[in-house]
Scaffold this motif. Structure first.
Motif, short mmCIF file in Angstrom:
data_model
loop_
_atom_site.label_atom_id
_atom_site.label_comp_id
_atom_site.label_asym_id
_atom_site.label_seq_id
_atom_site.Cartn_x
_atom_site.Cartn_y
_atom_site.Cartn_z
N HIS A 57 -9.05 -2.28 -0.52
CA HIS A 57 -10.28 -2.16 0.25
C HIS A 57 -10.59 -3.55 0.81
O HIS A 57 -10.40 -4.56 0.13
CB HIS A 57 -11.43 -1.66 -0.64
CG HIS A 57 -12.64 -1.24 0.12
ND1 HIS A 57 -13.58 -2.14 0.56
CD2 HIS A 57 -13.04 -0.02 0.55
CE1 HIS A 57 -14.52 -1.50 1.22
NE2 HIS A 57 -14.22 -0.20 1.23
N GLU A 58 -11.08 -3.59 2.02
CA GLU A 58 -11.40 -4.86 2.69
C GLU A 58 -12.34 -5.74 1.87
O GLU A 58 -12.26 -6.96 1.89
CB GLU A 58 -12.07 -4.54 4.03
CG GLU A 58 -11.60 -5.38 5.16
CD GLU A 58 -12.11 -4.86 6.49
OE1 GLU A 58 -11.60 -5.35 7.49
OE2 GLU A 58 -13.02 -3.99 6.53
N SER A 59 -13.21 -5.09 1.09
CA SER A 59 -14.21 -5.84 0.32
C SER A 59 -13.61 -6.63 -0.84
O SER A 59 -14.30 -7.44 -1.45
CB SER A 59 -15.27 -4.88 -0.22
OG SER A 59 -14.69 -4.00 -1.18
N LYS A 62 -10.52 -12.35 0.43
CA LYS A 62 -9.34 -13.18 0.70
C LYS A 62 -8.72 -13.75 -0.57
O LYS A 62 -7.50 -13.88 -0.66
CB LYS A 62 -9.70 -14.32 1.67
CG LYS A 62 -10.01 -13.85 3.06
CD LYS A 62 -8.81 -13.18 3.70
CE LYS A 62 -9.17 -12.63 5.07
NZ LYS A 62 -8.18 -11.65 5.54
N GLU A 65 -6.54 -11.11 -1.97
CA GLU A 65 -5.37 -10.97 -1.11
C GLU A 65 -4.35 -12.07 -1.40
O GLU A 65 -3.14 -11.81 -1.51
CB GLU A 65 -5.78 -10.99 0.36
CG GLU A 65 -6.56 -9.77 0.77
CD GLU A 65 -7.00 -9.80 2.23
OE1 GLU A 65 -6.34 -10.48 3.04
OE2 GLU A 65 -8.00 -9.13 2.55
N TYR A 82 -2.54 -4.15 3.28
CA TYR A 82 -3.05 -3.10 4.16
C TYR A 82 -4.43 -2.70 3.63
O TYR A 82 -4.72 -2.88 2.45
CB TYR A 82 -2.13 -1.87 4.17
CG TYR A 82 -0.77 -2.15 4.76
CD1 TYR A 82 -0.58 -2.16 6.14
CD2 TYR A 82 0.33 -2.39 3.94
CE1 TYR A 82 0.67 -2.41 6.68
CE2 TYR A 82 1.58 -2.64 4.48
CZ TYR A 82 1.74 -2.65 5.85
OH TYR A 82 2.98 -2.90 6.39
N TYR A 83 -5.24 -2.13 4.51
CA TYR A 83 -6.60 -1.76 4.12
C TYR A 83 -6.80 -0.25 4.17
O TYR A 83 -6.38 0.41 5.13
CB TYR A 83 -7.64 -2.42 5.04
CG TYR A 83 -7.54 -3.93 5.03
CD1 TYR A 83 -8.01 -4.65 3.93
CD2 TYR A 83 -6.99 -4.62 6.09
CE1 TYR A 83 -7.92 -6.03 3.90
CE2 TYR A 83 -6.89 -6.00 6.07
CZ TYR A 83 -7.35 -6.70 4.98
OH TYR A 83 -7.25 -8.06 4.95
N ASN A 85 -10.27 1.63 3.84
CA ASN A 85 -11.71 1.42 3.66
C ASN A 85 -12.49 2.71 3.45
O ASN A 85 -13.68 2.66 3.17
CB ASN A 85 -12.27 0.63 4.84
CG ASN A 85 -11.78 -0.81 4.82
OD1 ASN A 85 -11.63 -1.40 3.76
ND2 ASN A 85 -11.50 -1.36 5.98
#
Length: 185
Positions: A57-59, A62, A65, A82-83, A85
């Motif tokens: 999930h984008e949240s 970084k 990641e 990859y995301y 969401n």
């Protein structure tokens, strides 16, 4: 060989632990679950890993990641993020990594911890690893024919189908076949 790791879920059943950290990053004996998973899968595969693709999930942020990319690099592999969401299921999560869905690959859920001795039959078109369990109604289970081939997968059966629970690790000789099927859905 590639390892695809869907891990975008919020881990709501493990709250309060997952309020500040994603479930796959919860440490077990000093090391996050996803680190152990990827290392264990690489050990079982006993071949070079080309890429480890993480679906998050984008949240997650970084910092997470960067930690995930480092896991792949430690194995000498390319790390890809990859995301996903929206919680639209496992098939959707896998398709979020569509650019990595080619060649031989293992899909492994990031909250799966394994300790097992098994070999990969690289000649098989696909493999689903299972474990015999006492309460199959709590799991997805497989039904086998006389040749020990899977003929059915049943999610949390109300009536007994089998006691062979899916553990969340799958091998595909060419994951593009799965990609093509998922695109039809």
């Amino acid at each position: 060989m590639k390892i695809i790791v869907p891990m975008a879920g919020r881990g709501s059943r493990l709250r309060p632990h997952t309020l500040t950290i994603p479930k796959p990053l919860i440490p077990i004996a000093g090391k996050p679950i996803v680190h152990r998973l990827v290392e264990d899968i690489a050990g079982v595969l006993n071949q070079s890993i080309e890429e480890v693709a993480f679906i998050i999930h984008e949240s997650f942020g970084k910092k997470v990641e960067e930690e995930l990319i480092a896991i792949a690099q430690k194995l000498g592999a390319k790390g890809t993020i990859y995301y996903q969401n929206e919680a639209l299921g496992t098939g959707h999560a896998i398709m979020c990594a569509k650019d990595s869905l080619s060649g031989p690959a293992v899909i492994a859920y990031a909250d799966t911890l394994i300790r097992a001795n098994f070999d990969l039959d690289a000649n098989a078109d696909s493999v689903i690893w299972v474990k015999q369990v006492d309460q199959p109604e709590a799991f997805g289970v497989v039904n086998l024919n006389e040749a020990n081939e899977i003929i059915e997968l049943v999610e949390k059966p109300k009536e007994f189908v089998s006691d062979l629970a899916v553990i969340g690790i799958y091998y595909f000789k060419d994951i593009a076949v799965l990609k093509n099927e998922l695109q039809l859905v």
